[in-house]
Write a protein that holds these residues in place. Structure first.
Motif, short mmCIF file in Angstrom:
data_model
loop_
_atom_site.label_atom_id
_atom_site.label_comp_id
_atom_site.label_asym_id
_atom_site.label_seq_id
_atom_site.Cartn_x
_atom_site.Cartn_y
_atom_site.Cartn_z
N ARG A 159 -14.06 12.85 -5.75
CA ARG A 159 -14.19 11.37 -6.37
C ARG A 159 -13.35 10.36 -5.64
NH1 ARG A 159 -13.96 10.42 -12.62
NH2 ARG A 159 -16.08 11.40 -12.43
N VAL A 160 -13.86 9.24 -5.30
CA VAL A 160 -13.24 8.39 -4.34
C VAL A 160 -13.03 6.72 -5.23
CG1 VAL A 160 -13.26 6.80 -2.41
CG2 VAL A 160 -14.39 9.04 -2.36
N TYR A 161 -11.74 6.67 -5.15
CA TYR A 161 -11.13 5.27 -5.59
C TYR A 161 -10.81 4.47 -4.57
CZ TYR A 161 -10.98 8.04 -9.97
OH TYR A 161 -11.39 8.88 -10.93
N SER A 162 -11.69 3.23 -4.59
CA SER A 162 -11.26 2.35 -3.53
C SER A 162 -10.17 1.28 -4.14
CB SER A 162 -12.30 1.70 -2.72
OG SER A 162 -12.11 0.61 -1.92
N LEU A 163 -9.18 0.85 -3.80
CA LEU A 163 -8.15 -0.03 -4.39
C LEU A 163 -7.66 -0.96 -3.30
CD1 LEU A 163 -6.01 2.41 -6.52
CD2 LEU A 163 -7.96 1.15 -7.35
N ILE A 164 -7.94 -2.46 -3.64
CA ILE A 164 -7.38 -3.42 -2.82
C ILE A 164 -5.97 -3.61 -3.39
CG2 ILE A 164 -7.54 -5.81 -2.14
CD1 ILE A 164 -10.65 -5.22 -2.56
N VAL A 165 -4.95 -3.70 -2.46
CA VAL A 165 -3.51 -4.06 -2.77
C VAL A 165 -3.17 -5.51 -2.31
CG1 VAL A 165 -1.34 -3.30 -2.82
CG2 VAL A 165 -2.97 -1.59 -2.92
N GLU A 166 -2.99 -6.19 -3.31
CA GLU A 166 -2.61 -7.65 -2.70
C GLU A 166 -1.12 -7.91 -2.61
OE1 GLU A 166 -5.44 -10.77 -4.26
OE2 GLU A 166 -5.32 -9.17 -5.88
N ASN A 167 -0.39 -8.81 -1.83
CA ASN A 167 0.62 -9.03 -1.84
C ASN A 167 1.10 -10.19 -2.94
OD1 ASN A 167 3.48 -9.84 -1.37
ND2 ASN A 167 3.25 -9.81 0.90
N ARG A 168 1.13 -9.93 -4.05
CA ARG A 168 1.58 -10.84 -5.20
C ARG A 168 2.78 -10.81 -5.43
NH1 ARG A 168 -3.45 -12.82 -8.44
NH2 ARG A 168 -5.21 -12.40 -7.02
N HIS A 169 3.65 -10.11 -4.78
CA HIS A 169 4.91 -9.53 -5.32
C HIS A 169 6.28 -10.11 -4.12
CE1 HIS A 169 3.35 -6.28 -2.78
NE2 HIS A 169 4.49 -6.24 -2.57
N GLY A 170 5.45 -10.61 -3.11
CA GLY A 170 6.37 -11.32 -2.07
C GLY A 170 7.08 -10.11 -0.97
N GLY A 171 6.04 -9.16 -1.10
CA GLY A 171 6.25 -8.03 -0.11
C GLY A 171 6.43 -8.45 1.26
N LEU A 172 7.23 -7.79 2.14
CA LEU A 172 7.58 -7.89 3.51
C LEU A 172 6.71 -7.13 4.42
CD1 LEU A 172 11.34 -8.09 3.26
CD2 LEU A 172 9.80 -10.10 3.22
N ASN A 173 6.17 -7.74 5.53
CA ASN A 173 5.44 -7.09 6.62
C ASN A 173 6.60 -6.17 7.34
OD1 ASN A 173 4.24 -6.67 9.04
ND2 ASN A 173 3.83 -8.72 9.51
N GLU A 174 6.86 -5.17 6.95
CA GLU A 174 7.76 -4.32 7.64
C GLU A 174 7.76 -3.94 9.06
OE1 GLU A 174 8.50 -0.79 5.13
OE2 GLU A 174 9.14 -2.19 3.43
N HIS A 175 6.22 -4.05 9.51
CA HIS A 175 5.90 -3.73 10.81
C HIS A 175 5.94 -4.79 11.89
CE1 HIS A 175 5.21 0.34 9.31
NE2 HIS A 175 4.26 0.06 8.47
N GLY A 176 6.32 -5.72 11.46
CA GLY A 176 6.41 -7.00 12.62
C GLY A 176 5.00 -7.64 12.92
N VAL A 177 3.96 -7.52 12.17
CA VAL A 177 2.62 -7.93 12.40
C VAL A 177 2.68 -9.33 12.53
CG1 VAL A 177 0.04 -7.86 12.03
CG2 VAL A 177 1.49 -5.83 11.35
N PRO A 178 2.27 -9.90 13.81
CA PRO A 178 2.26 -11.27 14.04
C PRO A 178 1.44 -12.15 13.03
CG PRO A 178 2.10 -10.10 16.16
CD PRO A 178 1.96 -9.06 15.12
N LYS B 112 0.86 -1.30 -0.13
CA LYS B 112 -0.10 0.09 -0.01
C LYS B 112 0.91 1.29 -0.02
CE LYS B 112 -1.96 -1.12 4.01
NZ LYS B 112 -1.03 -2.37 4.27
N SER B 113 1.98 1.46 0.77
CA SER B 113 2.71 2.70 1.02
C SER B 113 3.46 2.79 -0.42
CB SER B 113 3.66 2.43 2.22
OG SER B 113 3.02 2.30 3.36
#
Length: 128
Positions: A94-113, A15-16
């Motif tokens: 105007r609002v755009y709602s976009l769902i971002v999926e981890n299909r690229h092997g991104g890392l959970n940088e915030h250490g969420v369990p 997302k970021s």
């Protein structure tokens, strides 16, 4: 046309990164509330404050007539986006709602369990 992008997805989905790729925008995230001197220090007891801070930041951008605003939060539940839809209506965005999926092997940088990620995934709502 004034635009508000709501980027939704689990931690590590990108997302970021996507927010940064949308050029000419003001980016705001609840995670920014927990960043002090470049260090991320999450405090679950302050999550409500962080989201209020984020919503207020969007309101200020809208009051200043920013052309494009990006909010990058998990937004796992539809109701979590409602304050932004309300602001967009009030200020003519105007609002755009976009769902971002981890299909690229991104890392959970915030250490969420992992168990928390599973909970978030299981409660993720999609309105078609």
């Amino acid at each position: 046309m004034k635009e508000l992008f709501l980027l939704r997805g689990l931690p590590g989905s990108g997302k970021s990164t996507l927010a940064e790729l949308l050029s000419g925008v003001h980016i705001i995230e609840a995670d920014q509330y927990f960043t002090y001197n470049g260090k991320y220090e999450f405090d679950a007891t302050k999550l409500k404050e962080a989201h209020a801070w984020c919503q207020n930041g969007v309101k200020v951008y809208m009051q200043n007539k920013s052309k494009r605003i990006v909010v990058s939060n998990t937004f796992t539940q539809e109701w979590e986006m409602q304050p932004y839809f309300d602001l967009a209506k009030e200020y003519g965005y105007r609002v755009y709602s976009l769902i971002v999926e981890n299909r690229h092997g991104g890392l959970n940088e915030h250490g969420v369990p992992e168990e928390k990620l599973v909970q978030m995934k299981n409660r993720f709502e999609i309105k078609l």
